[in-house]
Design a protein around this motif. Structure first.
Motif, mmCIF file in Angstrom:
data_model
loop_
_atom_site.group_PDB
_atom_site.id
_atom_site.type_symbol
_atom_site.label_atom_id
_atom_site.label_comp_id
_atom_site.label_asym_id
_atom_site.label_seq_id
_atom_site.Cartn_x
_atom_site.Cartn_y
_atom_site.Cartn_z
ATOM 1 N N UNK A 1 -52.807 -78.417 7.355
ATOM 2 C CA UNK A 1 -52.864 -79.022 8.780
ATOM 3 C C UNK A 1 -51.832 -80.106 9.007
ATOM 4 N N UNK A 2 -50.982 -79.897 10.119
ATOM 5 C CA UNK A 2 -49.823 -80.779 10.112
ATOM 6 C C UNK A 2 -49.126 -80.686 11.559
ATOM 7 N N UNK A 3 -48.822 -81.843 12.033
ATOM 8 C CA UNK A 3 -48.039 -81.810 13.205
ATOM 9 C C UNK A 3 -46.464 -81.414 13.054
ATOM 10 N N UNK A 4 -45.811 -80.861 14.168
ATOM 11 C CA UNK A 4 -44.306 -80.848 14.038
ATOM 12 C C UNK A 4 -43.725 -82.261 14.155
ATOM 13 N N UNK A 5 -42.700 -82.500 13.202
ATOM 14 C CA UNK A 5 -42.066 -83.653 13.189
ATOM 15 C C UNK A 5 -40.532 -83.228 12.756
ATOM 16 N N UNK A 6 -39.959 -84.386 12.570
ATOM 17 C CA UNK A 6 -38.591 -84.235 12.140
ATOM 18 C C UNK A 6 -38.431 -83.649 10.721
ATOM 19 N N UNK A 7 -37.368 -83.085 10.631
ATOM 20 C CA UNK A 7 -37.253 -82.217 9.542
ATOM 21 C C UNK A 7 -35.543 -82.093 9.194
ATOM 22 N N UNK A 8 -35.319 -81.711 8.104
ATOM 23 C CA UNK A 8 -33.806 -81.195 7.598
ATOM 24 C C UNK A 8 -33.951 -79.893 7.056
ATOM 25 N N UNK A 9 -33.431 -78.866 7.737
ATOM 26 C CA UNK A 9 -33.577 -77.331 7.036
ATOM 27 C C UNK A 9 -32.373 -76.721 6.963
#
Length: 294
Positions: free
Chosen positions: A223-231
């Protein structure tokens, strides 16, 4: 989507990942019949009766107070997103009476992402549908699809479906497994927020049937919301890119989010994005290959 079995599965999955010593309980050894915490141990930690917690886990109690749910969340060491998900499962809202209308992007939001120019930007709906994208986001994520596809609700691209079922999208992500887990974690959260959305229910059912990897991830209840990331990306036209991914909810548009990708100034990834701008512009100028645009 019936929340009662979902609630029980979620609570059992979170009990299973904790050991008594993780939460300050004494373990006297011996073989345990269940992995992780027993119901009695969790009830003790949360300060509720075993009978009450058992009814809650079995979906037989739909009047749990915020205080009780917060106590259970603390006992299970739930994160903020997981806590919100627990509240949504345990305190379901009345079912929607009408089928939701197809999501639309407000003209002002569309103009905003178009004004970003060479910065990839798109709008994603509550079921991970691509509702709108600017030319750079299209070139980065889905250059093999029709540019105008998001404008057609009947067959608009769905980013979760592409991630699990489209080989082009799968190859795009250097760490596909991390991206896949993030996508499933968001769909779990969305299922708790919009349990009566038939489109979301159908999407989860389709992916569970067609993708064993999705089914395996879904069963673990991330379970987790979309947030900032580096891909890291492996783009078929410009090669490797490392991009920052920012996600901004639109408060006036239920469940819609704007996603923006950027590269560190002066980096090889910034140069690759500039090259993608040039390549996509050249492609758009060729009548035989140009995507249809409004």
């Amino acid at each position: 989507m019936d929340k009662r079995p979902e609630l029980g599965d979620f609570l059992r999955s979170r009990r299973a990942r904790l050991r008594p010593e993780d939460v300050g309980l004494t373990h006297y050894g011996g073989r345990r019949r269940v992995p992780g915490l027993r119901r009695e141990e969790l009830a003790q930690l949360a300060g509720v009766s075993v009978a009450y917690y058992t009814r809650l886990e079995q979906g037989q109690s739909q009047n749990a107070s915020d205080a009780v749910l917060d106590a259970i969340a603390r006992a299970l060491n739930l994160g903020e997103d997981e806590r919100a998900y627990l509240h949504g499962l345990a305190r379901p809202e009345p079912a929607a009476r009408r089928r939701p209308r197809p999501e639309r992007v407000r003209p002002g939001v569309r103009m905003m992402i178009e004004s970003f120019g060479d910065v990839p930007a798109m709008v994603i709906g509550r079921c991970t549908d691509a509702l709108a994208w600017n030319p750079m986001a299209h070139a980065l994520l889905a250059g093999h699809l029709d540019f105008d596809a998001p404008d057609r609700p009947a067959d608009r691209p769905n980013m979760a479906r592409l991630l699990f079922l489209d080989p082009h999208t799968r190859e795009l992500y250097a760490d596909w497994r991390k991206k896949a887990r993030d996508a499933v974690a968001y769909l779990r959260l969305a299922a708790g927020r919009y349990p009566d959305d038939p489109n979301l229910t159908a999407l989860v059912g389709e992916l569970a049937m067609k993708s064993p990897e999705f089914a395996a991830l879904w069963s673990t209840h991330p379970v987790g919301d979309c947030a900032y990331n580096t891909r890291e990306y492996r783009h078929p036209l410009v090669g490797a890119l490392t991009l920052s991914e920012e996600v901004m909810p639109l408060p006036d548009d239920r469940g819609q989010r704007v996603m923006v990708w950027s590269a560190e100034p002066g980096s090889p990834s910034a140069a690759a994005l500039r090259l993608l701008t040039e390549v996509s512009a050249e492609t758009a100028d060729r009548p035989e290959t140009a995507p249809t645009r409004r």
